[in-house]
Write a protein that holds these residues in place. Sequence first.
Motif, PDB file in Angstrom:
ATOM      1  N   LEU A 282      38.791   1.314  88.186  1.00 52.05           N
ATOM      2  CA  LEU A 282      38.588   2.579  88.981  1.00 52.05           C
ATOM      3  C   LEU A 282      38.686   2.724  90.215  1.00 52.05           C
ATOM      4  N   VAL A 283      38.461   1.486  90.665  1.00 49.29           N
ATOM      5  CA  VAL A 283      38.490   1.522  92.539  1.00 49.29           C
ATOM      6  C   VAL A 283      40.364   1.537  93.073  1.00 49.29           C
ATOM      7  N   VAL A 284      40.989   1.370  92.051  1.00 46.49           N
ATOM      8  CA  VAL A 284      43.069   1.143  92.040  1.00 46.49           C
ATOM      9  C   VAL A 284      43.004   2.130  91.889  1.00 46.49           C
ATOM     10  N   SER A 285      43.191   2.990  91.032  1.00 43.33           N
ATOM     11  CA  SER A 285      43.031   4.133  90.828  1.00 43.33           C
ATOM     12  C   SER A 285      42.906   5.534  90.670  1.00 43.33           C
ATOM     13  N   LEU A 286      41.155   5.835  91.350  1.00 42.78           N
ATOM     14  CA  LEU A 286      40.483   6.302  92.985  1.00 42.78           C
ATOM     15  C   LEU A 286      41.579   6.239  93.983  1.00 42.78           C
ATOM     16  N   VAL A 287      42.040   5.055  94.584  1.00 46.64           N
ATOM     17  CA  VAL A 287      42.653   5.026  95.928  1.00 46.64           C
ATOM     18  C   VAL A 287      44.253   5.771  94.869  1.00 46.64           C
ATOM     19  N   ILE A 288      44.959   5.084  94.229  1.00 48.11           N
ATOM     20  CA  ILE A 288      46.186   5.756  94.629  1.00 48.11           C
ATOM     21  C   ILE A 288      46.134   7.185  93.773  1.00 48.11           C
ATOM     22  N   ALA A 289      44.501   7.949  93.380  1.00 48.00           N
ATOM     23  CA  ALA A 289      44.682   8.957  93.207  1.00 48.00           C
ATOM     24  C   ALA A 289      44.298  10.181  94.444  1.00 48.00           C
ATOM     25  N   GLY A 290      43.777   9.525  95.227  1.00 45.92           N
ATOM     26  CA  GLY A 290      43.191   9.804  96.970  1.00 45.92           C
ATOM     27  C   GLY A 290      44.888   9.875  97.495  1.00 45.92           C
ATOM     28  N   VAL A 291      45.387   8.897  97.630  1.00 45.32           N
ATOM     29  CA  VAL A 291      46.235   8.686  98.170  1.00 45.32           C
ATOM     30  C   VAL A 291      47.551   9.908  97.549  1.00 45.32           C
ATOM     31  N   SER A 292      47.655  10.283  96.010  1.00 44.19           N
ATOM     32  CA  SER A 292      48.918  10.908  96.012  1.00 44.19           C
ATOM     33  C   SER A 292      47.698  12.308  96.172  1.00 44.19           C
ATOM     34  N   GLY A 293      47.113  12.260  96.397  1.00 47.02           N
ATOM     35  CA  GLY A 293      46.184  14.111  96.645  1.00 47.02           C
ATOM     36  C   GLY A 293      45.449  14.716  96.300  1.00 47.02           C
TER      37      GLY A 293
END
Length: 584
Positions: A282-293
Amino acid sequence: MSVLLYLGVAVLAFGLAIRFYGRFLAHEMGEDHTRPTPAHTHNDGRDYVPTKRYVLFAHHFSAIAGAGPILGPTVAILYGFVPAWLWIVIGGIFVGAVHDFMALFVSMREGGRSLAEVARKTLGKAGFSLFILFTLVMLVLVTSAFLSAVSMSLTSLWPLDKLGLAEGQTLLKTVTVDGVAMGRIGGIASTSVVFITFLSPLLGWLMYRKNLHGLMAYVLATAICVGSILLGIYHPIILSGTAWTIVISIYVLFAAGVPVWCVLQPRDFINVQILYAGIVLLVVSLVIAGVSGAPITMPAFNVSEGVASNGLLWPMMFIMIACGAISGFHSLVAGGTTTKQLHCERDARRIGFNAMLLESLLAVCVLLAIGVGLSYVDYKSLVYPDPALGKSNPILAFSLSVGHLVNNTLNVPVDLGTVFGILLVEGFVITTLDAAVRLNRYLFEELWAMMFTRVPRFLQSYWVNSAISVALMWVLAYTNAFNVIWPIFGAANQLLAALGLLTVTVWLLVKGRKYIFALIPALFMMATTLASLVLLFMKYVQKSNYALAATAIILLALSIGVIGLVVTRVVVPAMQNKQIAKAK
């Protein structure tokens, strides 16, 4: 704010709390790592067992987390993303983590006794009786709510087209409902649960009888988790919801009576690997989602709609998020099983305080996963459907959110991500159920000792007391839907937390230590939960659900009785002593 900012602020706040606030509380409580713990002084090989910190943390975390940090935020996000996020972050640090650590520490210092027994020292037999009765009612509610959640998660269906699957796919077993091909998402999780349970005694024997090295224990536990999922893909177990409640009731009856090293600890240790992996994913996916906007689709503030469906923002949202911010059930785990297994006093902080904040982090991740991975329309159709169209299924809503999140960020197929979400919830629910029934068994044993001068022999049997706990759990789960039980469970759960904080406050007061950091959250939670019980009572009466209306009244009466005892036996005498001291 972006996904990354919400996640980053929460992680930073929790890290600072662990580094500074946790140590401050430990200093105020008088932490002494050289002092022997009950696990050493009362070692009996069954309940009192000195346990390595990483093993005990796994057991404690998987037991306290339950489905609460997933189901609560999923249901309460209807009020808006921001109110739920603020309560989880602020409440987790200054209310929940304080409650968990101090409940564990006080139970440890009192020889591994429950908070009910601690209350007896200051509030007498009447206080002990009220506390025991209150806790028994609360545990029946929590186990029935989670048992209902189990049957819901293991029988979940969702249209294949929304999972990105064609009708000829072979991953999921399918069934046609009203002409729509539906995937049986819960079948894989069902097999995983059974496989892990059957192999738990083997791992327990290797760890506690053959001293299996820690690294090898992790490797074996991970292999069992992976194997259980693969087995579930090829051989999913399909049963009805009622059948699952019966099967799991039989399992927890057995698990509540055998030594903790045989089933409870190894099963939690295996299952927590899925939980850890889920949090990392979840954390990794959310970080990627955050970076991609990636945008958050849930409204930031949606108070009017939340009030229309669930009641006033305060107190209802604060009790619906039942575990992500604070949970009275944690004090039962702390004082029932964890306190009996602490290797040293320092572990009380590292396990009690830190595990609560890890749970709060999970709750934040759940909010963000739903906000990014699920459309508001699908969310409403799953969690707040038209009663004529189906029942509320927050577990499926969360699981689908995970599926879409990992698909958009890591290119994991939606169906696999959704199945993993079900596994994540199921692991929490089962580990909480077996721990909760064991705790209820302890409480019935304490109740009989209080009621009888000489306890009848059959009431001394842990099988009888476990059976009573399981029977009450099953009846309430069978006669009420999950979404009906959840609010009253949340209120009872948070009220138990308030009473736990009140007990800790009294203990600190009697010991002559500072207590303001326990008293303030105790008063806030007391006001919040008493208000929610009044509102729920009115709602249940309007809907003619007299059983739960009576439960609300019983909880109110018991809690008011405890408060009255605290005032008359502790507060008033303390004030009188201060006045006498000033007069001298």
